[in-house]
Design a protein around this motif. Structure first.
Motif: not given
Length: 112
Positions: A51-59
């Motif tokens: 949600p910070c906008g960095c684009g990292e996919l969180i699982s």
């Protein structure tokens, strides 16, 4: 007061969509979307973009067999507007942004 109004209007720091998929189903995950993987009657994973906008996919694992794991509650306001709460907090130390936050009824509550 004005900032809270602007955040409400633009729904900043909020997941807008919840999608439920079967294991192995491939889906492109847009921003502000929670993708829940459901196997039988149990949810197994939550995936979303940071949600910070960095684009990292969180699982996040929802299975106690996989460590670490989180718990999830879905309140079904109606079938189109599900609200998801995930506990405990999400602290992604191994990502480039090191975000730390709670997800409560689709809202992101940042830890300072």
């Amino acid at each position: 007061m004005f900032k809270r109004f602007i955040d409400f209007i633009f729904q900043k720091d909020r997941f807008k969509v919840v999608i439920i998929v079967e294991p192995g189903q491939s889906i492109e995950i847009p921003s502000k979307t929670l993708v829940l993987t459901k196997k039988g009657n149990a949810f197994t994973w939550v995936r979303y973009k940071c949600p910070c906008g960095c684009g990292e996919l969180i699982s996040l694992s929802l299975s106690p067999v996989i460590s670490p794991y989180w718990s999830m509650v879905i309140s079904q306001e109606n079938s189109k507007r599900q609200k998801v709460t995930i506990t405990p907090s999400v602290y992604m130390r191994n990502t480039k942004c090191c975000s730390h936050y709670f997800i409560t009824e689709n809202k992101v509550i940042w830890c300072k």
